[in-house]
Design an enzyme around this catalytic site. Structure first.
Site, PDB file in Angstrom:
ATOM      1  N   ARG A   1     -13.474  16.247   5.012  1.00 25.81           N
ATOM      2  CA  ARG A   1     -12.935  17.408   5.713  1.00 25.81           C
ATOM      3  C   ARG A   1     -12.003  16.985   6.839  1.00 25.81           C
ATOM      4  O   ARG A   1     -10.828  17.232   6.821  1.00 25.81           O
ATOM      5  CB  ARG A   1     -14.071  18.270   6.270  1.00 25.81           C
ATOM      6  CG  ARG A   1     -14.650  19.205   5.244  1.00 25.81           C
ATOM      7  CD  ARG A   1     -16.001  19.680   5.630  1.00 25.81           C
ATOM      8  NE  ARG A   1     -16.930  18.562   5.724  1.00 25.81           N
ATOM      9  CZ  ARG A   1     -18.226  18.696   5.886  1.00 25.81           C
ATOM     10  NH1 ARG A   1     -18.752  19.872   6.000  1.00 25.81           N
ATOM     11  NH2 ARG A   1     -18.998  17.638   5.928  1.00 25.81           N
TER      12      ARG A   1
ATOM     13  N   LYS B   1     -35.961  14.339   5.168  1.00 24.56           N
ATOM     14  CA  LYS B   1     -34.889  15.180   5.714  1.00 24.56           C
ATOM     15  C   LYS B   1     -35.302  16.645   5.606  1.00 24.56           C
ATOM     16  O   LYS B   1     -35.620  17.116   4.509  1.00 24.56           O
ATOM     17  CB  LYS B   1     -33.596  14.916   4.932  1.00 24.56           C
ATOM     18  CG  LYS B   1     -32.369  15.442   5.620  1.00 24.56           C
ATOM     19  CD  LYS B   1     -31.108  14.933   4.948  1.00 24.56           C
ATOM     20  CE  LYS B   1     -29.887  15.662   5.467  1.00 24.56           C
ATOM     21  NZ  LYS B   1     -28.660  15.267   4.831  1.00 24.56           N
TER      22      LYS B   1
ATOM     23  N   SER C   1     -22.370  23.283   5.305  1.00 20.59           N
ATOM     24  CA  SER C   1     -23.650  23.953   5.045  1.00 20.59           C
ATOM     25  C   SER C   1     -24.322  24.313   6.358  1.00 20.59           C
ATOM     26  O   SER C   1     -24.928  25.379   6.483  1.00 20.59           O
ATOM     27  CB  SER C   1     -24.580  23.036   4.247  1.00 20.59           C
ATOM     28  OG  SER C   1     -24.009  22.721   3.007  1.00 20.59           O
TER      29      SER C   1
ATOM     30  N   HIS D   1     -17.897  22.752  -1.356  1.00 17.53           N
ATOM     31  CA  HIS D   1     -18.494  21.871  -2.375  1.00 17.53           C
ATOM     32  C   HIS D   1     -17.956  22.228  -3.767  1.00 17.53           C
ATOM     33  O   HIS D   1     -17.631  21.342  -4.556  1.00 17.53           O
ATOM     34  CB  HIS D   1     -20.019  22.070  -2.431  1.00 17.53           C
ATOM     35  CG  HIS D   1     -20.777  21.594  -1.239  1.00 17.53           C
ATOM     36  ND1 HIS D   1     -21.576  22.427  -0.493  1.00 17.53           N
ATOM     37  CD2 HIS D   1     -20.892  20.367  -0.668  1.00 17.53           C
ATOM     38  CE1 HIS D   1     -22.162  21.743   0.471  1.00 17.53           C
ATOM     39  NE2 HIS D   1     -21.753  20.488   0.404  1.00 17.53           N
TER      40      HIS D   1
HETATM   41  P1  ADP Z   1     -24.732  15.098   2.671  1.00 16.33           P
HETATM   42  O1  ADP Z   1     -26.007  15.389   3.378  1.00 16.33           O
HETATM   43  O2  ADP Z   1     -24.856  14.047   1.600  1.00 16.33           O
HETATM   44  O3  ADP Z   1     -23.530  14.887   3.543  1.00 16.33           O
HETATM   45  P2  ADP Z   1     -23.555  17.670   2.033  1.00 16.33           P
HETATM   46  O4  ADP Z   1     -24.080  18.689   1.070  1.00 16.33           O
HETATM   47  O5  ADP Z   1     -23.440  18.077   3.449  1.00 16.33           O
HETATM   48  O6  ADP Z   1     -24.490  16.438   1.824  1.00 16.33           O
HETATM   49  O7  ADP Z   1     -22.134  17.164   1.559  1.00 16.33           O
HETATM   50  C1  ADP Z   1     -21.931  16.546   0.308  1.00 16.33           C
HETATM   51  C2  ADP Z   1     -20.485  16.120   0.179  1.00 16.33           C
HETATM   52  O8  ADP Z   1     -19.646  17.262   0.153  1.00 16.33           O
HETATM   53  C3  ADP Z   1     -19.977  15.244   1.319  1.00 16.33           C
HETATM   54  O9  ADP Z   1     -19.065  14.298   0.789  1.00 16.33           O
HETATM   55  C4  ADP Z   1     -19.249  16.217   2.210  1.00 16.33           C
HETATM   56  O10 ADP Z   1     -18.245  15.592   2.969  1.00 16.33           O
HETATM   57  C5  ADP Z   1     -18.660  17.150   1.156  1.00 16.33           C
HETATM   58  N1  ADP Z   1     -18.372  18.466   1.715  1.00 16.33           N
HETATM   59  C6  ADP Z   1     -19.195  19.299   2.389  1.00 16.33           C
HETATM   60  N2  ADP Z   1     -18.559  20.430   2.760  1.00 16.33           N
HETATM   61  C7  ADP Z   1     -17.276  20.294   2.310  1.00 16.33           C
HETATM   62  C8  ADP Z   1     -16.087  21.107   2.405  1.00 16.33           C
HETATM   63  N3  ADP Z   1     -16.066  22.254   3.061  1.00 16.33           N
HETATM   64  N4  ADP Z   1     -14.955  20.637   1.825  1.00 16.33           N
HETATM   65  C9  ADP Z   1     -14.964  19.446   1.178  1.00 16.33           C
HETATM   66  N5  ADP Z   1     -16.027  18.632   1.080  1.00 16.33           N
HETATM   67  C10 ADP Z   1     -17.166  19.045   1.620  1.00 16.33           C
END
Ligand code: ADP
Length: 167
Positions: free
Chosen positions: A90, A41, A128, A17
């Site tokens: 990803r 959620k 995450s 992130h």
């Molecule tokens: P959500 O529940 O909205 O998917 P996340 O916190 O899981 O929330 O992810 C938020 C954004 O960050 C999404 O666009 C996700 O694809 C991106 N993201 C999560 N992990 C990574 C990573 N390792 N590399 C790049 N982008 C990421």
């Protein structure tokens, strides 16, 4: 002035992130990082805990503002004057979901478009949920999250273990 809006659960925020935030902050004059708060959620961390962790990570990005969001993403963008939603990609597994979400958002209001940044190869496996799972099994998360997030995870795990043993 170009304003971006990066929404996510950040449960917890990872180096993946942070990489997107860092690169996104160079694309936009101002970037909102919106920590989503959806009561339906289930998350490991509360909205305030997630907000605090994300804020700490963004302290050195002067044009990044961390906020909480429990609104429809498109609506929140319009309220804040953001023209673009920022998301990270990803692997192909992200693609289906993001494709659907992007088109859904454009259907709601076509003035708000979504831009994607492809993850750095080294973060392509990082999510995450995998960090949470690793922590639940007592693994070391220091390669995936900053030190203050690691400490927060350890504290959360200790609290959960304590609550379970008190039952
Ligand atoms: P959500 O529940 O909205 O998917 P996340 O916190 O899981 O929330 O992810 C938020 C954004 O960050 C999404 O666009 C996700 O694809 C991106 N993201 C999560 N992990 C990574 C990573 N390792 N590399 C790049 N982008 C990421």
């Amino acid at each position: 002035m170009k304003t971006g809006f990066y929404p996510g659960s950040f449960d917890p925020i990872t180096f993946g992130h942070i990489d997107i935030i860092s690169r996104g902050s160079q694309l936009f004059d101002h970037l909102y990082v919106a920590v989503s708060f959806n009561p339906n959620k289930k998350t490991l961390f509360t909205p305030d805990e997630r907000l605090e962790m994300v804020r700490e990570c963004c302290r050195n990005f002067p044009n990044v503002e961390v906020i909480k969001s429990n609104k429809l993403t498109v609506k929140h963008c319009l309220e804040l004057g953001a023209s673009h939603i920022l998301r990270g990609l990803r692997a192909v597994t992200d693609y289906d979901y993001e494709f659907q979400l992007t088109n859904f958002n454009r259907k709601i209001d076509s003035r708000i478009d979504t831009v994607f940044l492809m993850t750095e190869g080294q973060f392509s496996y990082l999510s995450s949920s995998s960090v949470r799972e690793l922590a639940e099994f007592g693994g070391d998360v220091s390669a995936f999250v900053p030190e203050h997030v690691k400490r927060a995870i350890e504290k959360k795990m200790a609290d959960i273990t304590f609550k379970k043993s008190a039952k």
